[in-house]
Write a protein that holds these residues in place. Structure first.
Motif, short mmCIF file in Angstrom:
data_model
loop_
_atom_site.label_atom_id
_atom_site.label_comp_id
_atom_site.label_asym_id
_atom_site.label_seq_id
_atom_site.Cartn_x
_atom_site.Cartn_y
_atom_site.Cartn_z
N ARG A 161 8.78 -7.37 -3.34
CA ARG A 161 7.88 -7.21 -2.21
C ARG A 161 8.09 -5.82 -1.64
O ARG A 161 9.22 -5.35 -1.53
CB ARG A 161 8.16 -8.25 -1.13
N SER A 162 7.02 -5.17 -1.27
CA SER A 162 7.12 -3.81 -0.75
C SER A 162 8.02 -3.72 0.48
O SER A 162 8.67 -2.70 0.70
CB SER A 162 5.73 -3.26 -0.44
N SER A 163 8.10 -4.78 1.23
CA SER A 163 8.92 -4.78 2.45
C SER A 163 10.42 -4.75 2.17
O SER A 163 11.20 -4.48 3.09
CB SER A 163 8.58 -6.01 3.31
#
Length: 63
Positions: A26-28
């Motif tokens: 996930r980009s987060s």
């Protein structure tokens, strides 16, 4: 705890002779995987409605 889980998986893969591990992060949480030695590859993409990046890490083999 997340670090321990990833490192445990890497150890198993190394014993099996796997030289490269690829995952969709996930980009987060790119920073988490970057600190563990993973490098982003390609552009961001959407998977299950969430922004992700492909990440790769070269694993050393265990004799």
């Amino acid at each position: 705890m997340g670090r321990q889980i990833v490192q445990s998986v890497e150890e198993v893969l190394q014993r099996e002779g796997v030289r490269q591990f690829t995952l969709h992060a996930r980009s987060s949480v790119l920073g988490f995987y970057s600190r563990l030695g993973y490098l982003p590859v390609g552009e961001e993409f959407t998977e299950v409605g969430i922004p992700h990046r492909k990440m790769v890490k070269e694993l050393s083999t265990v004799a």
